[in-house]
Structure formats: C-alpha cells, structure tokens
Write a protein that holds these residues in place. Structure first.
Motif, short mmCIF file in Angstrom:
data_model
loop_
_atom_site.label_atom_id
_atom_site.label_comp_id
_atom_site.label_asym_id
_atom_site.label_seq_id
_atom_site.Cartn_x
_atom_site.Cartn_y
_atom_site.Cartn_z
N MET A 49 -12.93 -2.55 -3.92
CA MET A 49 -11.72 -3.14 -4.48
C MET A 49 -10.67 -2.05 -4.64
SD MET A 49 -10.60 -6.00 -5.70
CE MET A 49 -8.96 -5.76 -5.18
N TYR A 50 -9.51 -2.38 -4.20
CA TYR A 50 -8.43 -1.42 -4.25
C TYR A 50 -7.78 -1.42 -5.62
CZ TYR A 50 -4.71 1.35 -2.50
OH TYR A 50 -3.84 2.37 -2.29
N LYS A 51 -7.55 -0.28 -6.15
CA LYS A 51 -6.98 -0.17 -7.49
C LYS A 51 -5.50 0.11 -7.44
CE LYS A 51 -11.37 1.38 -9.15
NZ LYS A 51 -12.19 2.46 -9.65
N VAL A 52 -4.86 -0.12 -8.57
CA VAL A 52 -3.43 0.05 -8.67
C VAL A 52 -3.06 1.51 -8.75
CG1 VAL A 52 -1.44 -0.41 -10.13
CG2 VAL A 52 -3.15 -2.14 -9.77
N LEU A 53 -2.01 1.84 -8.08
CA LEU A 53 -1.42 3.17 -8.11
C LEU A 53 0.02 2.99 -8.52
CD1 LEU A 53 -1.08 6.18 -7.36
CD2 LEU A 53 -0.66 5.38 -5.07
N VAL A 54 0.62 4.07 -8.86
CA VAL A 54 1.98 4.05 -9.34
C VAL A 54 2.85 3.04 -8.63
CG1 VAL A 54 4.07 5.44 -9.52
CG2 VAL A 54 1.88 6.41 -10.09
N VAL A 55 3.17 3.27 -7.41
CA VAL A 55 4.14 2.43 -6.77
C VAL A 55 3.57 1.14 -6.28
CG1 VAL A 55 5.95 2.36 -5.06
CG2 VAL A 55 5.32 4.47 -6.13
N LEU A 56 2.33 1.11 -6.02
CA LEU A 56 1.70 -0.14 -5.65
C LEU A 56 2.02 -1.13 -6.73
CD1 LEU A 56 -2.07 -0.77 -5.44
CD2 LEU A 56 -1.11 0.05 -7.53
N VAL A 57 1.97 -0.70 -7.97
CA VAL A 57 2.33 -1.56 -9.07
C VAL A 57 3.81 -1.86 -9.00
CG1 VAL A 57 2.36 -1.77 -11.56
CG2 VAL A 57 0.56 -0.50 -10.48
N VAL A 58 4.55 -0.92 -8.54
CA VAL A 58 6.00 -1.01 -8.57
C VAL A 58 6.54 -2.34 -8.14
CG1 VAL A 58 8.11 -0.08 -7.59
CG2 VAL A 58 6.36 1.43 -8.45
N PHE A 59 6.24 -2.74 -6.92
CA PHE A 59 6.77 -4.03 -6.48
C PHE A 59 5.77 -5.15 -6.59
CE2 PHE A 59 9.45 -0.98 -4.26
CZ PHE A 59 10.66 -1.37 -4.77
N ALA A 60 4.52 -4.87 -6.40
CA ALA A 60 3.53 -5.93 -6.42
C ALA A 60 3.37 -6.51 -7.81
CB ALA A 60 2.19 -5.43 -5.91
N ILE A 61 3.46 -5.69 -8.82
CA ILE A 61 3.32 -6.22 -10.16
C ILE A 61 4.57 -6.98 -10.56
CG2 ILE A 61 3.01 -5.64 -12.59
CD1 ILE A 61 0.97 -3.71 -11.91
N VAL A 62 5.53 -7.02 -9.64
CA VAL A 62 6.66 -7.90 -9.86
C VAL A 62 6.13 -9.28 -10.18
CG1 VAL A 62 8.50 -9.11 -8.62
CG2 VAL A 62 8.25 -6.64 -8.45
N SER A 63 4.98 -9.57 -9.62
CA SER A 63 4.39 -10.88 -9.84
C SER A 63 3.62 -10.95 -11.15
CB SER A 63 3.46 -11.22 -8.67
OG SER A 63 2.43 -10.29 -8.60
N LEU A 64 3.75 -9.95 -11.96
CA LEU A 64 3.01 -9.94 -13.21
C LEU A 64 3.92 -10.09 -14.42
CD1 LEU A 64 0.72 -6.84 -12.59
CD2 LEU A 64 0.33 -9.20 -11.96
N GLY A 65 3.39 -10.63 -15.44
CA GLY A 65 3.98 -10.64 -16.76
C GLY A 65 2.84 -10.26 -17.67
N GLN A 66 3.03 -10.33 -18.97
CA GLN A 66 1.93 -9.97 -19.84
C GLN A 66 1.14 -11.21 -20.20
OE1 GLN A 66 4.32 -7.84 -22.69
NE2 GLN A 66 3.33 -5.97 -22.04
N GLY A 67 -0.16 -11.09 -20.31
CA GLY A 67 -1.03 -12.19 -20.67
C GLY A 67 -2.23 -11.64 -21.39
N GLU A 68 -3.23 -12.48 -21.61
CA GLU A 68 -4.41 -12.00 -22.31
C GLU A 68 -5.43 -11.45 -21.34
OE1 GLU A 68 -6.08 -14.18 -25.41
OE2 GLU A 68 -4.17 -14.70 -26.28
N LEU A 80 3.94 -1.58 -16.40
CA LEU A 80 3.61 -0.57 -15.41
C LEU A 80 2.64 0.48 -15.93
CD1 LEU A 80 4.05 0.58 -12.60
CD2 LEU A 80 6.06 1.77 -13.49
N ILE A 81 2.94 1.10 -17.03
CA ILE A 81 2.11 2.19 -17.55
C ILE A 81 0.74 1.66 -17.98
CG2 ILE A 81 1.89 3.95 -19.34
CD1 ILE A 81 3.94 4.56 -17.09
N GLU A 82 0.71 0.51 -18.65
CA GLU A 82 -0.57 -0.07 -19.05
C GLU A 82 -1.44 -0.36 -17.83
OE1 GLU A 82 -2.57 -4.06 -20.99
OE2 GLU A 82 -0.41 -3.83 -21.11
#
Length: 130
Positions: free
Chosen positions: A1-20, A66-68
């Motif tokens: 499984m591929y893990k998140v890296l700095v920039v990978l999160v950058v645009f891909a986590i665009v699809s994220l918000g906070q949840g439980e 991002l940092i979390e």
C-alpha cells in the motif's frame, strides 16, 4: 500500500475533509484526471498551499489536514484517497517537478517524510528524494 507523502497529499487530499474514521468523502468523486489536466485549478491549489494566493474552501480543507495526514501515515485516509494521492504524486514528480520540489521544501524541510516513503515510492517507479 502506498503511503502519503508531502505533495502526494497536496492535491490528492483535495478530496479530503476532516472526519472520524476517514477523512470525509465530500470530494471523493472528483475526477483526478480532469483536475490534473486543468492548469488553472492546479495553479490555484499550488498557490494556496505555498501561501502565494487565496485558498478555496477545498484548499483550506487540504491545508488543515495536510500535516496530520503526513504525521499519521494518512491513518484517516480511505483506500480511494490513498490511490488518488499516489496518482497525484506521480503526476507532480513527472510533470511539475519545480512545484513538487518547492512544496517538499515547505512541508518537509528536514526530509523526514521523503525518507519515510522512499522505498514504497520506488516500488511504483518514483524517486521522491532530491
């Protein structure tokens, strides 16, 4: 499984918000191919993350998680979000190397996350260390 890296999160986590359990799936249905082909949209997120421009609601969401996500190995990310992050990282490294380098310098100045994720990135043919 591929893990998140700095920039990978950058645009891909665009699809994220906070949840439980997972970051909220509010943006999970974004077509990443269309997003990556949209220079104006990419530039907007880049400027937001680099604090060189204003942020949309989605950009602000991204900055807030991002940092979390980096610190927790994206523990709250779904498999779909991880796959999207992987796709975006590959795109940035191959097509927006300058942006990638600048974002890494800002969000991973000590190289902690690059080192942490290098072996997994190499499995996918990506070199994330400078």
């Amino acid at each position: 499984m591929y893990k998140v890296l700095v920039v990978l999160v950058v645009f891909a986590i665009v699809s994220l918000g906070q949840g439980e359990e997972y970051f909220a799936g509010k943006y999970d249905n974004i077509n990443l191919d269309e997003m990556l082909a949209n220079e104006r949209l990419l530039n907007s997120f880049y400027k937001c993350l680099m604090e060189k421009g204003s942020c949309t609601a989605e950009g602000s969401d991204l900055k807030s998680v991002l940092i979390e996500a980096l610190e927790s190995d994206c523990a709250k990310c779904s498999e779909k979000q991880r796959a999207g992050a992987k796709k975006v990282l590959g795109f940035l490294i191959k097509n927006k190397k300058t942006w990638y380098d600048e974002l890494v310098a800002k969000y991973d100045p000590e190289g902690k996350y690059r080192k942490q994720y290098q072996a997994e990135a190499e499995k996918d043919g990506l070199k994330i260390l400078k």
